[in-house]
Design an enzyme around this catalytic site. Structure first.
Site, PDB file in Angstrom:
ATOM      1  N   GLY A  78       0.791  -1.215   0.000  1.00 56.22           N
ATOM      2  CA  GLY A  78       0.000   0.000   0.000  1.00 56.22           C
ATOM      3  C   GLY A  78       0.827   1.270   0.000  1.00 56.22           C
ATOM      4  O   GLY A  78       0.460   2.261  -0.649  1.00 56.22           O
ATOM      5  N   VAL A  94      11.397   4.021   4.942  1.00 52.58           N
ATOM      6  CA  VAL A  94      10.175   4.194   5.736  1.00 52.58           C
ATOM      7  C   VAL A  94       9.585   2.827   6.086  1.00 52.58           C
ATOM      8  O   VAL A  94       8.402   2.711   6.399  1.00 52.58           O
ATOM      9  CB  VAL A  94       9.131   5.054   4.994  1.00 52.58           C
ATOM     10  CG1 VAL A  94       9.605   6.493   4.882  1.00 52.58           C
ATOM     11  CG2 VAL A  94       8.809   4.478   3.612  1.00 52.58           C
ATOM     12  N   ARG A 119      11.511  -0.672   7.803  1.00 51.57           N
ATOM     13  CA  ARG A 119      12.059  -1.067   9.091  1.00 51.57           C
ATOM     14  C   ARG A 119      13.575  -0.893   9.063  1.00 51.57           C
ATOM     15  O   ARG A 119      14.222  -1.105   8.030  1.00 51.57           O
ATOM     16  CB  ARG A 119      11.699  -2.533   9.418  1.00 51.57           C
ATOM     17  CG  ARG A 119      10.230  -2.785   9.689  1.00 51.57           C
ATOM     18  CD  ARG A 119       9.779  -2.133  10.990  1.00 51.57           C
ATOM     19  NE  ARG A 119       8.388  -2.437  11.324  1.00 51.57           N
ATOM     20  CZ  ARG A 119       7.352  -1.692  10.987  1.00 51.57           C
ATOM     21  NH1 ARG A 119       7.539  -0.598  10.255  1.00 51.57           N
ATOM     22  NH2 ARG A 119       6.127  -2.031  11.368  1.00 51.57           N
ATOM     23  N   ASP A 163      13.435   7.151   8.455  1.00 50.52           N
ATOM     24  CA  ASP A 163      12.394   7.266   9.484  1.00 50.52           C
ATOM     25  C   ASP A 163      12.481   6.102  10.454  1.00 50.52           C
ATOM     26  O   ASP A 163      11.826   6.125  11.504  1.00 50.52           O
ATOM     27  CB  ASP A 163      11.003   7.308   8.844  1.00 50.52           C
ATOM     28  CG  ASP A 163       9.920   7.650   9.861  1.00 50.52           C
ATOM     29  OD1 ASP A 163      10.113   8.615  10.622  1.00 50.52           O
ATOM     30  OD2 ASP A 163       8.889   6.942   9.909  1.00 50.52           O
ATOM     31  N   GLU A 174      16.791   0.898  17.234  1.00 54.59           N
ATOM     32  CA  GLU A 174      15.736   1.903  17.376  1.00 54.59           C
ATOM     33  C   GLU A 174      15.146   1.825  18.774  1.00 54.59           C
ATOM     34  O   GLU A 174      14.735   0.731  19.186  1.00 54.59           O
ATOM     35  CB  GLU A 174      14.656   1.682  16.318  1.00 54.59           C
ATOM     36  CG  GLU A 174      13.608   2.776  16.261  1.00 54.59           C
ATOM     37  CD  GLU A 174      12.610   2.600  15.112  1.00 54.59           C
ATOM     38  OE1 GLU A 174      11.406   2.567  15.405  1.00 54.59           O
ATOM     39  OE2 GLU A 174      13.052   2.487  13.945  1.00 54.59           O
ATOM     40  N   HIS A 198      10.708   7.660  13.561  1.00 55.38           N
ATOM     41  CA  HIS A 198       9.622   6.717  13.244  1.00 55.38           C
ATOM     42  C   HIS A 198       8.259   7.390  13.374  1.00 55.38           C
ATOM     43  O   HIS A 198       7.353   6.906  14.054  1.00 55.38           O
ATOM     44  CB  HIS A 198       9.702   5.481  14.146  1.00 55.38           C
ATOM     45  CG  HIS A 198       9.081   4.268  13.522  1.00 55.38           C
ATOM     46  ND1 HIS A 198       9.490   2.987  13.803  1.00 55.38           N
ATOM     47  CD2 HIS A 198       8.070   4.132  12.611  1.00 55.38           C
ATOM     48  CE1 HIS A 198       8.761   2.115  13.114  1.00 55.38           C
ATOM     49  NE2 HIS A 198       7.894   2.801  12.385  1.00 55.38           N
TER      50      HIS A 198
END
Length: 306
Positions: free
Chosen positions: A138, A217, A219, A243, A248, A267
């Site tokens: 998507g 954008v 992982r 991002d 993380e 993120h």
């Protein structure tokens, strides 16, 4: 037919998601009498399995995650339950963020934002650029639409190389090394699976042109961080706009923070506030689909990892 839906746990998201259940024609229920569960708090994934186990009437679960990494073990251990995730739910804001990062990177915003004096010009156009997108879900569908006015030559790499609107070509994973040398912007928008972990490492970075920018954008685990650090340090690539990172959150003293050609956002391609309304729409749709006896949107395919 009725759909009794528990919305758990108690948190600030719950009232919005409970209203979404009712808009879809369902009844908000206690877990003990529910036939479905909408999980409202992404940070408490460890409690989902306990809730399902304690309430055997639950037949299906709507997860808040687009990627299922936080709950793979939970889902795997409970094959008798239907699992649905948020894939596609957050595509629009994340695609918008990817476009922003690509423009900011190519136009030198990392350098200019740090500058304390008038500096020399730098930057490249996104207009007419060669863009490679890894992933065909998507986010990519939305990004292809957003890239339309820029007249980019877009290549998409996905597991099933079927045509996509807005892409000049769609290739399979075996073509990755062939498409990287002609890439101005590489966008990562794919699910993290054992097959895609570390998909961008030293060899792939070396295959990119020295002006190329990477936008991630997806992982952080898609990129071998140490290899990226070395590429940025030596100027092997133009830069990276991230991002997501690995690790993380990114530690305060990590070298990625120090590079002017590295842009980092924490993120937030989809913020909790952005995402809640979108998740609520998915809840409404899936409750209505269950009432109509139709297939729900976003089934989890464990064998594919998403």
């Amino acid at each position: 037919m009725s759909v009794r839906v528990a919305v758990e746990p108690q948190c600030w998201r719950r009232p919005v998601l409970a209203e979404a259940v009712e808009r879809g024609g369902g009844t908000v229920s206690a877990p003990q009498t529910a036939t479905a569960l909408v999980w409202a708090e992404p940070t408490q994934a460890q409690l989902i399995g306990e809730t399902v186990d304690a309430n055997p009437g639950i037949e299906w679960v709507q997860l808040p995650y687009a990627g299922i990494e936080p709950v793979v073990d939970v889902v795997t251990a409970r094959p008798h339950v239907e699992w649905y995730c948020g894939k596609g739910v957050y595509a629009e804001p994340v695609a918008e963020h990817a476009l922003m990062l690509a423009l900011a990177g190519m136009r030198g915003m990392g350098t200019y934002a740090r500058a304390a004096e008038w500096s020399a010009p730098q930057g490249r156009n996104l207009l007419g650029a060669s863009v490679t997108v890894l992933g065909g879900g998507g986010i990519t569908e939305s990004l292809l639409r957003l890239l339309g006015p820029f007249g980019c030559d877009v290549t998409v790499m996905r597991n099933r190389p079927e045509p996509m609107d807005g892409a000049a070509r769609v290739v399979g994973p075996d073509a990755l090394t062939e498409i990287l040398p002609g890439t101005d912007v590489l966008v990562l928008a794919l699910a993290l699976t054992p097959d895609t972990a570390g998909i961008i490492g030293a060899a792939e970075l070396a295959a990119l042109p020295e002006h190329a920018w990477i936008v991630n954008v997806a992982r952080g685990g898609h990129i071998v961080t140490d290899d990226l650090v070395e590429s940025l340090r030596t100027g092997q690539i133009g830069g990276a706009a991230l991002d997501v990172t690995d690790p993380e959150p990114l530690p305060d003293d990590h070298p990625l923070w120090s590079f002017p050609n590295c842009l980092i956002t924490p993120h937030i391609g989809n913020t909790p506030e952005m995402g809640l309304a979108l998740l609520a729409d998915r809840v409404t749709a899936n409750v209505a689909l269950r009432l109509a006896g139709e297939e729900l949107v976003g089934p989890v395919f464990l064998e594919l990892g998403y």
